[in-house]
Design a protein around this motif. Structure first.
Motif, PDB file in Angstrom:
ATOM      1  N   UNK A 145      25.451  20.166  17.531  1.00  0.00           N
ATOM      2  CA  UNK A 145      26.065  21.199  16.692  1.00  0.00           C
ATOM      3  C   UNK A 145      25.301  21.319  15.386  1.00  0.00           C
ATOM      4  N   UNK A 146      25.079  22.564  14.953  1.00  0.00           N
ATOM      5  CA  UNK A 146      24.447  22.828  13.659  1.00  0.00           C
ATOM      6  C   UNK A 146      25.383  23.697  12.833  1.00  0.00           C
ATOM      7  N   UNK A 147      25.896  23.145  11.741  1.00  0.00           N
ATOM      8  CA  UNK A 147      26.660  23.962  10.798  1.00  0.00           C
ATOM      9  C   UNK A 147      25.674  24.765   9.958  1.00  0.00           C
ATOM     10  N   UNK A 148      25.902  26.071   9.849  1.00  0.00           N
ATOM     11  CA  UNK A 148      25.013  26.956   9.093  1.00  0.00           C
ATOM     12  C   UNK A 148      25.823  27.574   7.958  1.00  0.00           C
ATOM     13  N   UNK A 149      25.398  27.332   6.724  1.00  0.00           N
ATOM     14  CA  UNK A 149      26.177  27.696   5.549  1.00  0.00           C
ATOM     15  C   UNK A 149      25.567  28.892   4.824  1.00  0.00           C
ATOM     16  N   UNK A 150      26.415  29.855   4.498  1.00  0.00           N
ATOM     17  CA  UNK A 150      25.977  31.086   3.841  1.00  0.00           C
ATOM     18  C   UNK A 150      25.765  30.868   2.343  1.00  0.00           C
ATOM     19  N   UNK A 151      25.225  31.886   1.685  1.00  0.00           N
ATOM     20  CA  UNK A 151      25.042  31.852   0.243  1.00  0.00           C
ATOM     21  C   UNK A 151      26.210  32.518  -0.465  1.00  0.00           C
ATOM     22  N   UNK A 152      26.101  32.624  -1.788  1.00  0.00           N
ATOM     23  CA  UNK A 152      27.132  33.272  -2.603  1.00  0.00           C
ATOM     24  C   UNK A 152      26.450  34.293  -3.513  1.00  0.00           C
ATOM     25  N   UNK A 153      26.856  35.597  -3.474  1.00  0.00           N
ATOM     26  CA  UNK A 153      27.989  36.110  -2.693  1.00  0.00           C
ATOM     27  C   UNK A 153      27.659  36.140  -1.206  1.00  0.00           C
ATOM     28  N   UNK A 154      28.698  36.111  -0.396  1.00  0.00           N
ATOM     29  CA  UNK A 154      28.519  36.156   1.047  1.00  0.00           C
ATOM     30  C   UNK A 154      29.632  35.435   1.763  1.00  0.00           C
ATOM     31  N   UNK A 155      29.653  35.590   3.074  1.00  0.00           N
ATOM     32  CA  UNK A 155      30.608  34.933   3.957  1.00  0.00           C
ATOM     33  C   UNK A 155      29.859  34.587   5.237  1.00  0.00           C
ATOM     34  N   UNK A 156      30.489  33.881   6.172  1.00  0.00           N
ATOM     35  CA  UNK A 156      29.823  33.648   7.461  1.00  0.00           C
ATOM     36  C   UNK A 156      29.396  34.946   8.139  1.00  0.00           C
ATOM     37  N   UNK A 157      30.168  36.009   7.927  1.00  0.00           N
ATOM     38  CA  UNK A 157      29.869  37.293   8.548  1.00  0.00           C
ATOM     39  C   UNK A 157      28.529  37.849   8.060  1.00  0.00           C
ATOM     40  N   UNK A 158      28.077  37.430   6.875  1.00  0.00           N
ATOM     41  CA  UNK A 158      26.829  37.949   6.320  1.00  0.00           C
ATOM     42  C   UNK A 158      25.634  37.659   7.216  1.00  0.00           C
ATOM     43  N   UNK A 159      25.674  36.541   7.941  1.00  0.00           N
ATOM     44  CA  UNK A 159      24.556  36.202   8.819  1.00  0.00           C
ATOM     45  C   UNK A 159      24.384  37.234   9.938  1.00  0.00           C
ATOM     46  N   UNK A 160      25.469  37.858  10.347  1.00  0.00           N
ATOM     47  CA  UNK A 160      25.397  38.826  11.432  1.00  0.00           C
ATOM     48  C   UNK A 160      24.855  40.157  10.955  1.00  0.00           C
ATOM     49  N   UNK A 161      24.906  40.396   9.636  1.00  0.00           N
ATOM     50  CA  UNK A 161      24.330  41.606   9.064  1.00  0.00           C
ATOM     51  C   UNK A 161      22.926  41.345   8.537  1.00  0.00           C
ATOM     52  N   UNK A 162      22.748  40.202   7.850  1.00  0.00           N
ATOM     53  CA  UNK A 162      21.457  39.918   7.244  1.00  0.00           C
ATOM     54  C   UNK A 162      20.387  39.529   8.243  1.00  0.00           C
ATOM     55  N   UNK A 163      20.786  38.925   9.364  1.00  0.00           N
ATOM     56  CA  UNK A 163      19.820  38.540  10.401  1.00  0.00           C
ATOM     57  C   UNK A 163      20.581  38.311  11.705  1.00  0.00           C
ATOM     58  N   UNK A 164      19.884  38.419  12.795  1.00  0.00           N
ATOM     59  CA  UNK A 164      20.479  38.127  14.105  1.00  0.00           C
ATOM     60  C   UNK A 164      20.250  36.649  14.402  1.00  0.00           C
TER      61      UNK A 164
END
Length: 358
Positions: A145-164
């Protein structure tokens, strides 16, 4: 209508074009006293500018994924869409129930709102399962398992918009550069406050949330390898700072951490630099930066490397160009996934205590 939807963007563009067209048509037709004509024309100019600004803001947001939804923009993304106090007063049940229903979300990810039994908070957690997870021949296999942490501002959902992110991981797996792994994207601001992923009394127990509640929930709902050899943490910007901090502070949970363009590691409660200097965890840490990133310069990696003591090992990767943005982070992730995968156990059959994991 979603904040990042194509329909919303199209409506904003149509409004901007309509405002300009309306101004062109109505400008010479304005009647009345001179002050009224001036006010009407100023109003047309302001309307054209405002609609154009909204188009630019929406375009930039869609490109970089600062805000993934209306709740995210309004500050309600992790609290069910409404303000609420930090929930530390609720009594913890004798036997916490970590079973959670993850529902299909987007780009192959699944999503759930997770209750933190130990942290007393709750927040969004998004999960990506490698294709091998659902195949019959892997039915009794547990995965790292790899936990992937977003930046601020942002949420986990940001990864789906900022990159695939799922596609990047899948490409690494297909190319044989990474083992199949479960990606877990939790919020790092479950109480809408930035603590640097530390437990701060009276604010939020984010450290407990990420290292206990999220880990327990994922372990009970999916076929995961045991910690620490089966778990890693990585992140971007503030999430990169958190990844370094959590890996150094919790070697019993994470065997490795990857900090991509991290915030200043010398700042904050029990900072990564302080931990590297004063503790000697048996953990592997990667710090990746760009030579052109003024917000996360290469010296941050040098500070941590200089402070770390054996058995802690710190590796450095550097890009020659790129700023503090999603485009640069997207270029960092393939190598980071490869690096992290090499330091985790590969998927294997392992007997564990019974759980709700399908």
């Amino acid at each position: 209508m979603g904040l990042t939807s194509g329909v919303f963007a199209a409506l904003l563009i149509a409004a901007a074009v309509g405002a300009v067209a309306g101004a062109v048509v109505l400008w010479p037709r304005v009647r009345g006293p001179r002050p009224l004509r001036v006010a009407a024309r100023v109003g047309m100019i302001v309307l054209c500018q405002v609609t154009a600004i909204f188009v630019v803001m929406a375009t930039v947001n869609n490109q970089y994924g600062f805000y993934a939804s209306w709740d995210d923009l309004l500050g309600h993304a992790n609290s069910g869409g409404k303000d609420r106090p930090v929930a530390h007063a609720s009594p913890t049940p004798a036997v916490p129930d970590y079973r959670v229903k993850f529902a299909a979300y987007s780009q192959g990810f699944e999503r759930a709102t997770v209750h933190g039994w130990d942290s007393g908070t709750k927040g969004d957690v998004i999960v990506w399962l490698p294709p091998q997870y659902g195949k019959p021949e892997f039915a009794h296999t547990r995965f790292p398992v790899i936990e992937v942490l977003h930046g601020i501002p942002g949420t986990p959902h940001s990864f789906l918009r900022g990159m695939r992110l799922g596609r990047i991981m899948q490409d690494q797996i297909t190319a044989g550069r990474a083992e199949p792994a479960i990606l877990v994207l939790p919020t790092i601001t479950p109480d809408r406050v930035n603590t640097g992923c530390a437990d701060v009394e009276g604010k939020s127990k984010v450290e407990t949330w990420l290292t206990d509640d999220v880990v327990q929930t994922i372990s009970h709902n999916f076929r995961t390898l045991p910690a620490p050899r089966g778990w890693a943490v990585m992140g971007i910007s503030t999430g990169g700072y958190c990844a370094a901090r959590l890996a150094l502070a919790h070697p019993d949970t994470f065997a490795a951490g990857a900090a991509l363009a991290p915030d200043d590691p010398s700042k904050g409660v029990r900072s990564p630099l302080w931990l590297a200097r004063t503790t000697r965890p048996d953990v592997r840490l990667l710090v990746e930066s760009s030579l052109q990133d003024p917000e996360s310069p290469p010296k941050f990696a040098d500070w941590i490397t200089g402070a770390a003591q054996s058995p802690t090992e710190v590796s450095i990767l550097r890009l020659s160009n790129g700023g503090h943005n999603w485009n640069t982070w997207g270029r960092m992730f393939p190598e980071a996934f490869t690096w992290v995968s090499a330091r985790l156990e590969a998927p294997r059959a392992v007997p564990l205590a019974p759980s709700a994991a399908p």
